[in-house]
Motif scaffolding. Sequence first.
Motif, PDB file in Angstrom:
ATOM      1  N   GLU A   1      15.206   8.398 -12.636  1.00  0.00           N
ATOM      2  CA  GLU A   1      14.380   7.195 -12.700  1.00  0.00           C
ATOM      3  C   GLU A   1      12.903   7.496 -12.411  1.00  0.00           C
ATOM      4  O   GLU A   1      12.069   6.591 -12.421  1.00  0.00           O
ATOM      5  CB  GLU A   1      14.889   6.155 -11.700  1.00  0.00           C
ATOM      6  CG  GLU A   1      16.184   5.486 -12.110  1.00  0.00           C
ATOM      7  CD  GLU A   1      16.071   4.780 -13.445  1.00  0.00           C
ATOM      8  OE1 GLU A   1      15.154   3.958 -13.626  1.00  0.00           O
ATOM      9  OE2 GLU A   1      16.894   5.066 -14.326  1.00  0.00           O
ATOM     10  N   GLY A   2      12.587   8.760 -12.130  1.00  0.00           N
ATOM     11  CA  GLY A   2      11.196   9.134 -11.894  1.00  0.00           C
ATOM     12  C   GLY A   2      10.695   8.814 -10.503  1.00  0.00           C
ATOM     13  O   GLY A   2       9.479   8.751 -10.270  1.00  0.00           O
TER      14      GLY A   2
ATOM     15  N   ASP B   1      20.930  21.905 -12.393  1.00  0.00           N
ATOM     16  CA  ASP B   1      21.295  20.608 -12.951  1.00  0.00           C
ATOM     17  C   ASP B   1      20.450  19.495 -12.329  1.00  0.00           C
ATOM     18  O   ASP B   1      19.959  18.597 -13.028  1.00  0.00           O
ATOM     19  CB  ASP B   1      22.787  20.357 -12.693  1.00  0.00           C
ATOM     20  CG  ASP B   1      23.289  19.103 -13.391  1.00  0.00           C
ATOM     21  OD1 ASP B   1      22.650  18.654 -14.359  1.00  0.00           O
ATOM     22  OD2 ASP B   1      24.312  18.557 -12.952  1.00  0.00           O
ATOM     23  N   THR B   2      20.274  19.572 -11.000  1.00  0.00           N
ATOM     24  CA  THR B   2      19.462  18.565 -10.301  1.00  0.00           C
ATOM     25  C   THR B   2      18.017  18.583 -10.793  1.00  0.00           C
ATOM     26  O   THR B   2      17.442  17.531 -11.099  1.00  0.00           O
ATOM     27  CB  THR B   2      19.496  18.818  -8.780  1.00  0.00           C
ATOM     28  OG1 THR B   2      20.821  18.611  -8.302  1.00  0.00           O
ATOM     29  CG2 THR B   2      18.554  17.869  -8.049  1.00  0.00           C
TER      30      THR B   2
ATOM     31  N   ASN C   1      12.954  14.573 -15.863  1.00  0.00           N
ATOM     32  CA  ASN C   1      12.836  14.751 -17.313  1.00  0.00           C
ATOM     33  C   ASN C   1      11.690  13.999 -17.961  1.00  0.00           C
ATOM     34  O   ASN C   1      11.597  13.956 -19.180  1.00  0.00           O
ATOM     35  CB  ASN C   1      14.152  14.331 -17.983  1.00  0.00           C
ATOM     36  CG  ASN C   1      14.551  12.907 -17.617  1.00  0.00           C
ATOM     37  OD1 ASN C   1      13.761  12.166 -17.042  1.00  0.00           O
ATOM     38  ND2 ASN C   1      15.777  12.535 -17.933  1.00  0.00           N
ATOM     39  N   LYS C   2      10.833  13.382 -17.163  1.00  0.00           N
ATOM     40  CA  LYS C   2       9.704  12.667 -17.749  1.00  0.00           C
ATOM     41  C   LYS C   2       8.567  13.640 -18.038  1.00  0.00           C
ATOM     42  O   LYS C   2       8.329  14.570 -17.267  1.00  0.00           O
ATOM     43  CB  LYS C   2       9.231  11.543 -16.821  1.00  0.00           C
ATOM     44  CG  LYS C   2      10.305  10.484 -16.589  1.00  0.00           C
ATOM     45  CD  LYS C   2       9.739   9.279 -15.907  1.00  0.00           C
ATOM     46  CE  LYS C   2      10.827   8.263 -15.569  1.00  0.00           C
ATOM     47  NZ  LYS C   2      11.590   7.825 -16.730  1.00  0.00           N
TER      48      LYS C   2
ATOM     49  N   GLU D   1       5.395  13.378 -17.822  1.00  0.00           N
ATOM     50  CA  GLU D   1       4.324  13.440 -16.820  1.00  0.00           C
ATOM     51  C   GLU D   1       4.748  14.206 -15.565  1.00  0.00           C
ATOM     52  O   GLU D   1       3.912  14.554 -14.725  1.00  0.00           O
ATOM     53  CB  GLU D   1       3.855  12.028 -16.441  1.00  0.00           C
ATOM     54  CG  GLU D   1       4.927  11.147 -15.832  1.00  0.00           C
ATOM     55  CD  GLU D   1       5.688  10.324 -16.853  1.00  0.00           C
ATOM     56  OE1 GLU D   1       6.236   9.272 -16.487  1.00  0.00           O
ATOM     57  OE2 GLU D   1       5.736  10.742 -18.033  1.00  0.00           O
ATOM     58  N   ASP D   2       6.068  14.477 -15.426  1.00  0.00           N
ATOM     59  CA  ASP D   2       6.566  15.188 -14.252  1.00  0.00           C
ATOM     60  C   ASP D   2       6.821  16.673 -14.521  1.00  0.00           C
ATOM     61  O   ASP D   2       7.490  17.353 -13.744  1.00  0.00           O
ATOM     62  CB  ASP D   2       7.868  14.536 -13.756  1.00  0.00           C
ATOM     63  CG  ASP D   2       7.635  13.156 -13.169  1.00  0.00           C
ATOM     64  OD1 ASP D   2       6.500  12.909 -12.718  1.00  0.00           O
ATOM     65  OD2 ASP D   2       8.560  12.335 -13.168  1.00  0.00           O
ATOM     66  N   PHE D   3       6.287  17.191 -15.637  1.00  0.00           N
ATOM     67  CA  PHE D   3       6.535  18.590 -16.004  1.00  0.00           C
ATOM     68  C   PHE D   3       6.065  19.541 -14.906  1.00  0.00           C
ATOM     69  O   PHE D   3       6.770  20.480 -14.528  1.00  0.00           O
ATOM     70  CB  PHE D   3       5.824  18.920 -17.323  1.00  0.00           C
ATOM     71  CG  PHE D   3       5.899  20.377 -17.708  1.00  0.00           C
ATOM     72  CD1 PHE D   3       7.067  20.904 -18.256  1.00  0.00           C
ATOM     73  CD2 PHE D   3       4.819  21.221 -17.500  1.00  0.00           C
ATOM     74  CE1 PHE D   3       7.141  22.246 -18.602  1.00  0.00           C
ATOM     75  CE2 PHE D   3       4.888  22.568 -17.839  1.00  0.00           C
ATOM     76  CZ  PHE D   3       6.055  23.075 -18.397  1.00  0.00           C
ATOM     77  N   THR D   4       4.859  19.304 -14.373  1.00  0.00           N
ATOM     78  CA  THR D   4       4.314  20.183 -13.334  1.00  0.00           C
ATOM     79  C   THR D   4       5.192  20.151 -12.088  1.00  0.00           C
ATOM     80  O   THR D   4       5.443  21.185 -11.459  1.00  0.00           O
ATOM     81  CB  THR D   4       2.876  19.759 -12.965  1.00  0.00           C
ATOM     82  OG1 THR D   4       2.080  19.759 -14.144  1.00  0.00           O
ATOM     83  CG2 THR D   4       2.271  20.705 -11.951  1.00  0.00           C
ATOM     84  N   LYS D   5       5.674  18.958 -11.735  1.00  0.00           N
ATOM     85  CA  LYS D   5       6.549  18.832 -10.572  1.00  0.00           C
ATOM     86  C   LYS D   5       7.813  19.669 -10.768  1.00  0.00           C
ATOM     87  O   LYS D   5       8.275  20.366  -9.859  1.00  0.00           O
ATOM     88  CB  LYS D   5       6.920  17.364 -10.361  1.00  0.00           C
ATOM     89  CG  LYS D   5       7.782  17.127  -9.122  1.00  0.00           C
ATOM     90  CD  LYS D   5       8.504  15.787  -9.161  1.00  0.00           C
ATOM     91  CE  LYS D   5       7.564  14.628  -9.096  1.00  0.00           C
ATOM     92  NZ  LYS D   5       8.295  13.335  -9.010  1.00  0.00           N
ATOM     93  N   GLN D   6       8.381  19.601 -11.979  1.00  0.00           N
ATOM     94  CA  GLN D   6       9.589  20.371 -12.266  1.00  0.00           C
ATOM     95  C   GLN D   6       9.341  21.872 -12.137  1.00  0.00           C
ATOM     96  O   GLN D   6      10.149  22.605 -11.560  1.00  0.00           O
ATOM     97  CB  GLN D   6      10.085  20.036 -13.676  1.00  0.00           C
ATOM     98  CG  GLN D   6      11.445  20.644 -13.994  1.00  0.00           C
ATOM     99  CD  GLN D   6      11.887  20.280 -15.395  1.00  0.00           C
ATOM    100  OE1 GLN D   6      11.334  20.792 -16.367  1.00  0.00           O
ATOM    101  NE2 GLN D   6      12.886  19.416 -15.502  1.00  0.00           N
TER     102      GLN D   6
END
Length: 644
Positions: free
Chosen positions: A329-330, A395-396, A401-402, A404-409
Motif C-alpha cells: 500500500e506504499g 519477497d518482502t 512496488n511503486k 516513486e519508491d524505487f530508491t527505497k527498495q
Amino acid sequence: MITPQTIEQIKNRLDIIDVVGEFVKLKKRGSNYLGNCPFHNEKTPSFTVSPAKELYKCFGCGKSGNTITFVMEHEKLTYVEALRWLAARYNIEIEETQVSEAQKLQFAVADSLYVINSFASKFFDEQLFNTEDGQAIAMSYLKERGFREEIIKKFQIGYNPQSRDTLAKALIANQFNKELLPKTGLVTVRNETELVDNYRGRIIFPIHGNTGKIIGFGARVIGKAEKAPKYINTPENDIYVKSKILYGSYFARVAIDKADECLLVEGYTDVVSLHQAGIENVVASGGTSLTIDQLRLVKKYTNNLTIIYDGDSAGVKAALRGLDMALEEGLNVKLVLIPDNEDPDSYVNKVGASGFKDFIATNKKDFILFQLEVMLKEVGTDVNKKSDLVNQIADTISKINKVEDFTKQQDYIKQCSAILKIDEGGLTTLVNKYKRDKVAKEEKKQQLSSFDDINAQLVEQPEDVLNDNSALLNVDEKHERNVLRILLEYGLNAFDENQRVADYVFKEMEGFHFDNPQLEIMLEMYRLQYRDGLEPSTKTFLYSEDETIRNLTIAITIFPYELNAGWDNLIDGKKITGQDNSHQDVIMSLNYYKLRKIKKMFDQNQYDMEHADIDGQMQLIKIHKHLKDMEQQITRQLGTVILR
C-alpha cells in the motif's frame, strides 16, 4: 444513490462560513474571512474563505475547495458521506434513486441498527454516571486506571449493569424491533423468546464509524478476566465489519492528518490513555492481524504508520503480521516495542506524555530490518533456514512496488545484503524474480476476469495538473486565466444595452484560442453552457465533478490579498473600494490578452518572412500590416505605447 434534485437542494442551502466556521475560528477581512488553516500548523493565518464565491483556499499549504470538499477533507468522508452529513445539518430529507426491494430492506436495517446503537450508548452512559453501581463499580475502576471524566465522556464510555436484562427491558420498552436486537450483539436470545443482556457487568467502549455514528461496541470485564473473555465485541452485521474498522479513527483523523503519522496500538484503553495524554494521532487494531481495508483507512490520512506493541514475543509476532500488505500500500512502516512488560496504556501513565513521545521518537525501528533481525536470531547457523530467510526477505522487499519508491527498495537491498552477508546483485535478482512472478500472476488473474473488470482496473484517475503557484505561471497562461476570471465573475452581467459580458467576450475572442488545454476546455464548457441558456457561474464550475476544473476555478478566482477600505480615507474624493470596475476590467483584460497573442503572432510572422520566397513574403507583409493595425487599435483603447 442520492437523487440529483437532493444534491442540488443541498448545494443551494450551503453556507460555507457556517460549515467551515464550525471547525475554524474565522475573522472577517474585507469581503472574505481569514483563519488558521485546519490542514497544517500555522501561526499566521493564511486560510481564506470567500462567502461570495463559496470556496476556501489556504495560501500556505495550497489546500482548496468548496463546502462539500471541505467536509470531505476535514472529516475524511467520501462524497456521498459528506452529502449526508450536510443534509443532516440542514435538515434536508434525502431522496434516493430507485433501488431494489432488497436494497431498501438493507438500508432500513442499517438505519435501525444505528438507532438502536445510539439508544444503547445513551443507556450505558446513564448507567455509568447516574447509578450507584455505575459509580461504585465501573467509575471507580476507570478512575483507578487513571481515566478522567472528560476523556470518558469524549469516547462515550459507559457501563452495562450486572443484572440479567436491564438493557433488554429498556430496548423493548422503547419498542425496538425484537428481531433486530440480537443482530446488534447487545442482547442474546434464551429459551427461544427471552432476551438477556450480552455485556453484563462490563465497561462499554462504543466504536464509531467515519461519520461519528456508533457502529458497534467493545465490552471489557472489570478487573482481571478469569473464566470469561476479557473483551466481547459486536458480531459483524450490516454496519459493523471488523476488518474495515480501526478503533478511535473518528477521533484521531484530524490529528493524524496534521502529524502526518498514525500510531497503531492494540487495545481500546491504549487509545483512550494516549488521547488523555494529548497524543491523539492513535488508533487500535483490536489485537487482530491488520487487514488491507484497515491499512487503506490509515492511508486516507497519512503514509507514515508507526506500530506500538508490547515487547513480549506475542506482541512482536502480532506486529509483524500484515507487513507485506502495508508495503504494497506504499506505507512507511516503523515499529516501537514497549519495554518491561508494559503496554502503551500503562507506559504513558508511568513516564508521562513527553516521556512517551521521546521514547517513540528515539526507539522507532525500521520494519523490514527489524523483521530481518528477529528472523536471523531464529535461523542461527542453519544453512537451509538462512536460504528460506533470504527468499522471504526478497519477497518482502519486492512488495515495495511503486515507481516513486524505487530508491527505497534499492536501499533495503543494500542494507539487507550487508546484514545477511550475501551478494547485493544476487539479492537484486531475487527481488526482481518475485516482482516478475507477481506481475505474471496478476496478468493471469486479469485474463480470467471479464472485459468490464479489466477495463475497471485500467481506468486511471485524472491527475491534478494544476500548478496554482502563480509565480511559476508563464505570462500567456496568466492572461488566459484572467479572461476566464472575467467570464466567471461578470459573464452574466450586462455589458451594454444590447449584450451581456459573455457575448462581448466571445465576440472579441473570435480568432483567438488558449494555449493551455485545460483552460481551453473550461472556456468551451462555459461557451456551451451559456449557449444552452444554463447561465454558468463560478459556483457551476466550483461544484464540477472534475477535480481539475474545481481546482482551476479556485486558482483563477481567489487571491490572498484585497484592497483595504482604509484607502477611501487616505485619498480624498476617491472611492477606491466597493466601486464597480467590472466594465473596465473586462475591456482591459481582453485587450492585454490580445496584445500578448498579437506579439506572438508578430514573432511567428517575422520568422516565416525570413524563410519564405518572394511571393510568400508579400503575403506575410500584408499579415504584418494587419497585425500592426490591430495592435494600434488596442493600444489606443488602453492609452498605451508598445515598444519593441
